[in-house]
Design a protein around this motif. Structure first.
Motif, PDB file in Angstrom:
ATOM      1  N   LYS A  94      41.707  18.541 204.153  1.00  0.00           N
ATOM      2  CA  LYS A  94      40.546  17.692 204.430  1.00  0.00           C
ATOM      3  C   LYS A  94      39.269  18.516 204.509  1.00  0.00           C
ATOM      4  N   PRO A 127      31.304   3.247 204.185  1.00  0.00           N
ATOM      5  CA  PRO A 127      32.667   3.353 204.749  1.00  0.00           C
ATOM      6  C   PRO A 127      32.758   4.182 206.022  1.00  0.00           C
ATOM      7  N   HIS A 128      31.775   5.054 206.251  1.00  0.00           N
ATOM      8  CA  HIS A 128      31.798   5.889 207.458  1.00  0.00           C
ATOM      9  C   HIS A 128      31.763   5.049 208.729  1.00  0.00           C
ATOM     10  N   VAL A 141      28.055   4.775 199.382  1.00  0.00           N
ATOM     11  CA  VAL A 141      29.002   5.835 199.738  1.00  0.00           C
ATOM     12  C   VAL A 141      28.961   6.149 201.230  1.00  0.00           C
ATOM     13  N   THR A 163      47.464  10.961 199.703  1.00  0.00           N
ATOM     14  CA  THR A 163      46.877   9.666 200.034  1.00  0.00           C
ATOM     15  C   THR A 163      46.002   9.772 201.272  1.00  0.00           C
ATOM     16  N   ILE A 206      42.731  11.833 200.350  1.00  0.00           N
ATOM     17  CA  ILE A 206      41.810  11.072 199.491  1.00  0.00           C
ATOM     18  C   ILE A 206      41.149   9.932 200.267  1.00  0.00           C
ATOM     19  N   SER A 207      41.932   9.237 201.091  1.00  0.00           N
ATOM     20  CA  SER A 207      41.354   8.132 201.865  1.00  0.00           C
ATOM     21  C   SER A 207      40.356   8.647 202.892  1.00  0.00           C
ATOM     22  N   ASP A 208      40.639   9.791 203.508  1.00  0.00           N
ATOM     23  CA  ASP A 208      39.687  10.387 204.452  1.00  0.00           C
ATOM     24  C   ASP A 208      38.417  10.804 203.727  1.00  0.00           C
ATOM     25  N   LEU A 209      38.567  11.329 202.528  1.00  0.00           N
ATOM     26  CA  LEU A 209      37.403  11.720 201.735  1.00  0.00           C
ATOM     27  C   LEU A 209      36.546  10.503 201.407  1.00  0.00           C
ATOM     28  N   TRP A 210      37.189   9.423 200.976  1.00  0.00           N
ATOM     29  CA  TRP A 210      36.446   8.207 200.630  1.00  0.00           C
ATOM     30  C   TRP A 210      35.664   7.672 201.823  1.00  0.00           C
ATOM     31  N   LYS A 211      36.244   7.767 203.003  1.00  0.00           N
ATOM     32  CA  LYS A 211      35.606   7.211 204.192  1.00  0.00           C
ATOM     33  C   LYS A 211      34.466   8.083 204.713  1.00  0.00           C
ATOM     34  N   ASN A 212      34.599   9.397 204.595  1.00  0.00           N
ATOM     35  CA  ASN A 212      33.686  10.271 205.334  1.00  0.00           C
ATOM     36  C   ASN A 212      32.760  11.137 204.490  1.00  0.00           C
TER      37      ASN A 212
END
Length: 294
Positions: free
Chosen positions: A76, A110-111, A107, A157, A160-166
């Motif tokens: 991460k 999502p945070h 972008v 997974t 990638i999901s943590d990246l998308w959110k933060n």
């Protein structure tokens, strides 16, 4: 004190909150050195010294949780530094202010979502009958993939999901850094015949380097924090081998299995290591980028 007493009064609610909810519960750390029994309490439970800490390295599942935490957290950190830098540079090259602001908002949005909300979305999308598998089956004829139930796919997974959110939050920091670069540097580079790519490589990135160093070094303090909220809402017994982290292991050991002393020992072990890493990271940030809080 006489001159600044209104400021001290304003601090009272925060100090009370920290004292009650942060420092007060630290009395429970005594359980890490006890064979704690809830019906006996801290004063009545037997003292066993460091036995609980020795058990951390004797249990295979505890060691696996430590390894999983390191792998997920480091992944991460690396991805969470590289992607925001690239996106900030790309976004700064967009000249249309409306498009730039729209992308920045999308972008960053999502945070603000909780992991409970994001986890629900991911379960719907990545389940065996979710939207992603429906597309894979209908378009490519691929058998449904259980992204959240396959140990080999669970870590990617999660990352990638943590990246998308933060990553949008990190991108904002780097965009602010780019906005503060002296335009005369770019003008001088352009006079010397530098292309946009060369300007990015020789002007933008070197100017961003102090902030990159600060973010990277301070991230060392989170190397044992793989994200309890995210993992807890997404993992299941099928992926314990690759997805169980220290925090979820502590939760199951103490609250679900009743091993309160052992669970407290694992949590204390993590906290001590994290504290040491935080001190080291701040020292490195000061030495490398002259960054200091006080």
């Amino acid at each position: 004190m006489k001159r600044n007493w209104p400021l001290y009064v304003l601090c009272i609610p925060s100090l009370a909150f920290v004292s009650i909810f942060a420092y007060g519960p630290m009395v429970g750390l005594l359980m890490a050195f006890q064979d704690y029994k809830p019906w006996l309490g801290i004063t009545g439970s037997d003292w066993i010294g460091l036995d609980n800490f020795e058990r951390i390295f004797q249990y295979e599942d505890a060691n696996q949780a430590i390894v999983n935490t390191l792998i997920i957290a480091v992944s991460k950190i690396i991805v969470g530094i590289i992607v925001p830098i690239v996106m900030a540079i790309l976004l700064s090259e967009i000249r249309n202010v409306g498009i730039k602001k729209s992308i920045q908002t999308l972008v960053y949005l999502p945070h603000f979502l909780s992991w409970v909300t994001v986890a629900g979305m991911m379960i719907d999308l990545l389940g065996l009958e979710g939207g992603i598998n429906h597309l894979l089956t209908s378009l490519f004829g691929i058998e449904p993939v259980y992204f959240l139930g396959d140990p080999a796919l669970f870590r990617p997974t999660i990352v990638i999901s943590d990246l998308w959110k933060n990553f949008g939050f990190g991108m904002i920091v780097y965009l602010a850094t780019i906005a503060g670069i002296d335009p005369s540097y770019y003008e001088a580079a352009e006079i010397d015949g530098a292309t946009r790519r060369q300007q990015i490589w020789h002007v933008t990135l070197p100017s961003m380097m102090p902030m990159i160093i600060v973010i990277a070094t301070l991230s060392l303090g989170n190397i044992l924090d793989a994200g309890f909220d995210q993992i807890f809402n997404l993992y299941n017994p099928l992926v314990y081998s690759t997805g169980d982290i220290i925090d979820t292991y502590v939760y199951r050991s103490s609250l679900l299995n009743g091993q309160y002393g052992f669970g407290t020992a694992v949590g204390l072990f993590k906290s001590v290591i994290s504290f040491i890493l935080i001190v080291i990271s701040y020292r490195l940030a000061y030495k490398l980028a002259n960054y200091r809080i006080f």
